[in-house]
Design a protein around this motif. Sequence first.
Motif, PDB file in Angstrom:
ATOM      1  N   LEU A 198       1.019  -1.150  -0.044  1.00 44.13           N
ATOM      2  CA  LEU A 198       0.008  -0.145   0.191  1.00 44.13           C
ATOM      3  C   LEU A 198       0.857   1.347  -0.107  1.00 44.13           C
ATOM      4  O   LEU A 198       2.167   1.242   0.380  1.00 44.13           O
ATOM      5  CB  LEU A 198      -0.826   0.130   1.127  1.00 44.13           C
ATOM      6  CG  LEU A 198      -1.604  -1.343   1.270  1.00 44.13           C
ATOM      7  CD1 LEU A 198      -2.604  -0.810   2.747  1.00 44.13           C
ATOM      8  CD2 LEU A 198      -2.570  -1.505   0.336  1.00 44.13           C
ATOM      9  N   GLY A 199       0.227   2.539  -0.220  1.00 46.38           N
ATOM     10  CA  GLY A 199       0.938   3.689  -0.236  1.00 46.38           C
ATOM     11  C   GLY A 199      -0.018   4.888  -0.088  1.00 46.38           C
ATOM     12  O   GLY A 199      -1.196   4.732   0.034  1.00 46.38           O
ATOM     13  N   VAL A 200       0.670   5.993   0.177  1.00 50.22           N
ATOM     14  CA  VAL A 200      -0.044   7.197   0.303  1.00 50.22           C
ATOM     15  C   VAL A 200       0.805   8.306   0.046  1.00 50.22           C
ATOM     16  O   VAL A 200       1.785   8.230   0.284  1.00 50.22           O
ATOM     17  CB  VAL A 200      -0.783   7.383   1.891  1.00 50.22           C
ATOM     18  CG1 VAL A 200       0.581   7.101   2.850  1.00 50.22           C
ATOM     19  CG2 VAL A 200      -1.399   8.484   2.268  1.00 50.22           C
ATOM     20  N   SER A 237      -3.457  16.661   3.137  1.00 48.72           N
ATOM     21  CA  SER A 237      -2.650  17.702   3.517  1.00 48.72           C
ATOM     22  C   SER A 237      -2.298  18.267   2.204  1.00 48.72           C
ATOM     23  O   SER A 237      -2.147  17.655   1.065  1.00 48.72           O
ATOM     24  CB  SER A 237      -1.369  17.347   4.098  1.00 48.72           C
ATOM     25  OG  SER A 237      -0.645  16.375   3.573  1.00 48.72           O
ATOM     26  N   GLY A 238      -2.292  19.545   2.205  1.00 46.50           N
ATOM     27  CA  GLY A 238      -1.870  20.331   0.965  1.00 46.50           C
ATOM     28  C   GLY A 238      -3.043  20.416   0.001  1.00 46.50           C
ATOM     29  O   GLY A 238      -4.172  19.960   0.327  1.00 46.50           O
ATOM     30  N   SER A 239      -2.703  20.960  -1.157  1.00 47.69           N
ATOM     31  CA  SER A 239      -3.827  21.337  -1.983  1.00 47.69           C
ATOM     32  C   SER A 239      -3.838  20.393  -3.523  1.00 47.69           C
ATOM     33  O   SER A 239      -4.702  20.249  -4.132  1.00 47.69           O
ATOM     34  CB  SER A 239      -3.684  22.913  -2.625  1.00 47.69           C
ATOM     35  OG  SER A 239      -2.438  22.807  -3.370  1.00 47.69           O
ATOM     36  N   GLY A 240      -3.081  19.254  -3.364  1.00 48.93           N
ATOM     37  CA  GLY A 240      -2.772  18.360  -4.376  1.00 48.93           C
ATOM     38  C   GLY A 240      -3.833  17.131  -4.164  1.00 48.93           C
ATOM     39  O   GLY A 240      -4.761  17.129  -3.225  1.00 48.93           O
ATOM     40  N   CYS A 241      -3.590  16.268  -5.032  1.00 48.65           N
ATOM     41  CA  CYS A 241      -4.476  15.196  -4.912  1.00 48.65           C
ATOM     42  C   CYS A 241      -4.083  14.037  -3.773  1.00 48.65           C
ATOM     43  O   CYS A 241      -3.211  13.272  -4.168  1.00 48.65           O
ATOM     44  CB  CYS A 241      -4.269  14.333  -6.314  1.00 48.65           C
ATOM     45  SG  CYS A 241      -5.539  12.721  -6.269  1.00 48.65           S
ATOM     46  N   GLY A 242      -4.155  14.515  -2.432  1.00 49.39           N
ATOM     47  CA  GLY A 242      -3.823  13.400  -1.520  1.00 49.39           C
ATOM     48  C   GLY A 242      -4.747  12.430  -1.311  1.00 49.39           C
ATOM     49  O   GLY A 242      -5.908  12.290  -1.259  1.00 49.39           O
ATOM     50  N   GLY A 243      -4.060  11.198  -1.165  1.00 53.25           N
ATOM     51  CA  GLY A 243      -5.089   9.926  -0.994  1.00 53.25           C
ATOM     52  C   GLY A 243      -4.357   8.857  -0.746  1.00 53.25           C
ATOM     53  O   GLY A 243      -2.817   8.731  -0.821  1.00 53.25           O
ATOM     54  N   VAL A 244      -4.830   7.449  -0.558  1.00 52.91           N
ATOM     55  CA  VAL A 244      -4.263   6.188  -0.545  1.00 52.91           C
ATOM     56  C   VAL A 244      -3.900   5.765  -2.028  1.00 52.91           C
ATOM     57  O   VAL A 244      -4.574   6.042  -2.927  1.00 52.91           O
ATOM     58  CB  VAL A 244      -4.717   5.438   0.385  1.00 52.91           C
ATOM     59  CG1 VAL A 244      -5.047   6.035   1.880  1.00 52.91           C
ATOM     60  CG2 VAL A 244      -6.519   5.233  -0.220  1.00 52.91           C
ATOM     61  N   ALA A 245      -3.114   4.782  -1.990  1.00 55.69           N
ATOM     62  CA  ALA A 245      -2.638   4.011  -3.173  1.00 55.69           C
ATOM     63  C   ALA A 245      -2.563   2.530  -3.015  1.00 55.69           C
ATOM     64  O   ALA A 245      -2.280   2.151  -2.065  1.00 55.69           O
ATOM     65  CB  ALA A 245      -1.248   4.457  -3.891  1.00 55.69           C
ATOM     66  N   LEU A 246      -2.927   1.635  -3.774  1.00 57.35           N
ATOM     67  CA  LEU A 246      -3.051   0.220  -4.219  1.00 57.35           C
ATOM     68  C   LEU A 246      -2.264  -0.200  -5.075  1.00 57.35           C
ATOM     69  O   LEU A 246      -2.468   0.000  -6.204  1.00 57.35           O
ATOM     70  CB  LEU A 246      -4.430  -0.061  -4.010  1.00 57.35           C
ATOM     71  CG  LEU A 246      -4.854  -1.809  -4.157  1.00 57.35           C
ATOM     72  CD1 LEU A 246      -4.592  -2.302  -2.550  1.00 57.35           C
ATOM     73  CD2 LEU A 246      -6.344  -1.875  -4.448  1.00 57.35           C
TER      74      LEU A 246
END
Length: 273
Positions: free
Chosen positions: A195-197, A258-267
């Motif tokens: 997983l990633g974030v 956090s921040g203004s970008g596309c923050g989120g989790v990755a699979l």
Amino acid sequence: MLRRRRIEVPDVLLKPGRPRWREHLGPAVVILVGVLVVVLVGVAAMVSRSSGHADAGPVVGAVNDPTAEQVPIPLPSPSISTSPAPINAITIEQGAVPDTVDLSNEGTIDWVHWGEDGIYSLERDAKGGFAILEGTPSAPRQRHTLSPQRFTWTGGTPAAGNEGTTSGVRTCGAGNGFTLTAPATTEPSKLRLYLGVSGGQGLLKLKLTTGGLITGGETVTSRLVGAGSSLTTARYSISYRATRPGKISIEWITEKTSGSGCGGVALEAASLS
């Protein structure tokens, strides 16, 4: 007229004299010689045995310095410890992802990789029987190639093999993420999640069910934080076992950004053994 004949007894029998030791000397000498023979045989046996030990080398259990051929070669320790699978409970361990992960070697029951050919592409073990399943995809969903590690496999479908890819899928915004399931049986199981974030914090939630009932107690959770636009990754090694057939349910959700970008989790990938 009859004449009585006088019987003469030798004087030596009539005289009370000293004990006649010479008459017993012969048997005593024979007994003494026998005892000496036995003693001499025992002594000779002991001397022979002691001499044999002297040439036999060190006694078993003695401590000796090992030779070069006897020195054990140290083996590398795995990055993830292997805890025993608990019954009707879940053990979760977080560790770093190796530089290269061979999914087909690791997933003896099933393995899955996401995002090699597109947003909704899913490459998996051709003989895995769809043990690892993803829930209904939710928007937003994007393909990425941000993984600092590479994933390889053989015997897959629809892509038969790959020599090393950095791809995966990701989502943006708090509350968005992915759901997965894998079977639970009476045999110990090991599920590994890659997983990633980025630009946020991910929340991993796990629960074990059998027959529609939660059997693993409270939901097990873990968090992973990734700052900035780079992808922070981790390998979660999950051990579990049930008293009867059921499943383990996984949620990987963006808890906050956090921040203004596309923050989120990755699979990226998963394997089951």
